[in-house]
Write an enzyme that holds these catalytic residues in place. Structure first.
Site, mmCIF file in Angstrom:
data_model
loop_
_atom_site.group_PDB
_atom_site.id
_atom_site.type_symbol
_atom_site.label_atom_id
_atom_site.label_comp_id
_atom_site.label_asym_id
_atom_site.label_seq_id
_atom_site.Cartn_x
_atom_site.Cartn_y
_atom_site.Cartn_z
ATOM 1 N N HIS A 54 -4.213 6.313 -0.068
ATOM 2 C CA HIS A 54 -4.230 5.347 0.507
ATOM 3 C C HIS A 54 -4.374 4.019 -1.253
ATOM 4 O O HIS A 54 -5.332 4.260 -1.402
ATOM 5 C CB HIS A 54 -3.622 4.841 1.923
ATOM 6 C CG HIS A 54 -5.106 3.721 2.171
ATOM 7 N ND1 HIS A 54 -5.804 4.412 2.095
ATOM 8 C CD2 HIS A 54 -5.702 2.767 2.182
ATOM 9 C CE1 HIS A 54 -7.395 3.564 3.027
ATOM 10 N NE2 HIS A 54 -6.559 2.710 2.778
ATOM 11 N N ASP A 99 -9.678 0.645 7.944
ATOM 12 C CA ASP A 99 -9.241 2.469 7.736
ATOM 13 C C ASP A 99 -10.180 3.041 9.127
ATOM 14 O O ASP A 99 -10.186 3.973 8.730
ATOM 15 C CB ASP A 99 -9.998 2.178 6.170
ATOM 16 C CG ASP A 99 -8.728 1.572 4.915
ATOM 17 O OD1 ASP A 99 -7.857 1.372 5.734
ATOM 18 O OD2 ASP A 99 -9.105 1.395 4.410
ATOM 19 N N GLU A 138 0.986 -0.964 0.278
ATOM 20 C CA GLU A 138 0.329 0.106 0.109
ATOM 21 C C GLU A 138 0.620 1.256 -0.331
ATOM 22 O O GLU A 138 2.416 1.613 0.536
ATOM 23 C CB GLU A 138 -0.873 0.180 1.424
ATOM 24 C CG GLU A 138 -1.933 -0.676 1.139
ATOM 25 C CD GLU A 138 -3.422 -0.894 2.334
ATOM 26 O OE1 GLU A 138 -2.924 0.448 3.289
ATOM 27 O OE2 GLU A 138 -4.183 -1.595 2.261
ATOM 28 N N HIS A 198 -5.133 -0.146 -1.994
ATOM 29 C CA HIS A 198 -5.836 -1.446 -1.877
ATOM 30 C C HIS A 198 -5.731 -2.466 -3.061
ATOM 31 O O HIS A 198 -5.534 -2.552 -3.991
ATOM 32 C CB HIS A 198 -6.882 -0.698 -1.713
ATOM 33 C CG HIS A 198 -7.824 -0.759 -0.159
ATOM 34 N ND1 HIS A 198 -8.888 -0.666 0.405
ATOM 35 C CD2 HIS A 198 -7.105 -0.634 0.711
ATOM 36 C CE1 HIS A 198 -9.307 -0.272 1.429
ATOM 37 N NE2 HIS A 198 -8.329 -0.486 1.011
HETATM 38 ZN ZN ZN Z 1 -6.832 0.952 3.526
#
Ligand code: ZN
Length: 143
Positions: free
Chosen positions: A83, A96, A23, A85
Site C-alpha cells: 500500500h 498497519d 492510498e 503512504h
Molecule cells: Zn499504512
C-alpha cells in the site's frame, strides 16, 4: 527477503501515484521458500476505505479470496501486500501493525510525496500469533 521483479516494483509504485492523495493497495503473488518471498505478479485491489482513504487501506475480503483463488490456478500463492503512504514516510503505522495478520508475508509500503513515489520499504510479519508478532524491515532484491 523479498525478491521483486523490476516490473512489479514499477507497477506498485505507479499505483500509489495514480491513487494519490488516497492510498492504494494490492496483493503480491509468487512463491515462498526458505524465508525468501519471490514475487511473480502484482494484483491491484480497490481500497474499500472510502471514509478515510488518505490514511487507511482495506482489501475487500471477497476480492482477496478471488485473488488468492486465481493465483492458485496459476501456481502462485499470496506472498505479501502493498500500500502507499501519501505524504507520509514509508514506515508502518500502528494501524498497519494491528491489521497485519498474514505471518511470513511481506508488507510493502511506498511513500508518495506530492504525487511522486519516493521510497519503497518492505517489512516481514514475523512471529506466530497476535501476541508475539512483529513487522521487521527486510531487504528488497530486484530481479
Ligand atoms: Zn499504512
Amino acid at each position: 527477503m523479498l525478491k521483486l521483479p523490476q516490473s512489479a516494483y514499477t507497477s506498485l509504485r505507479r499505483h500509489g501515484e495514480e491513487t494519490y492523495p488516497h492510498e492504494c493497495c494490492g496483493v503480491l503473488l509468487g512463491q515462498i521458500g526458505d524465508g525468501i518471498r519471490t514475487v511473480s505478479s502484482v494484483v491491484r485491489a480497490g481500497n474499500t476505505r472510502t471514509d478515510s482513504a488518505h490514511n487507511r487501506y482495506n482489501i475487500d475480503p471477497k476480492e482477496l479470496i478471488r485473488i488468492q483463488r486465481e493465483g492458485r490456478e496459476r501456481g502462485e500463492d499470496i506472498v505479501g501486500f502493498y500500500h502507499s503512504h501519501p505524504d507520509h514516510p514509508a514506515l508502518w503505522s500502528q494501524t498497519d501493525f494491528l491489521e497485519a495478520h498474514w505471518f511470513s508475508c511481506s508488507y510493502v509500503i511506498t511513500s508518495v510525496e506530492k504525487g511522486k513515489a519516493v521510497l519503497t520499504n518492505s517489512f516481514e510479519l514475523t512471529g506466530t500469533d497476535e501476541n508475539d508478532k512483529k513487522l521487521e524491515k527486510e531487504r528488497i532484491e530486484m530481479i
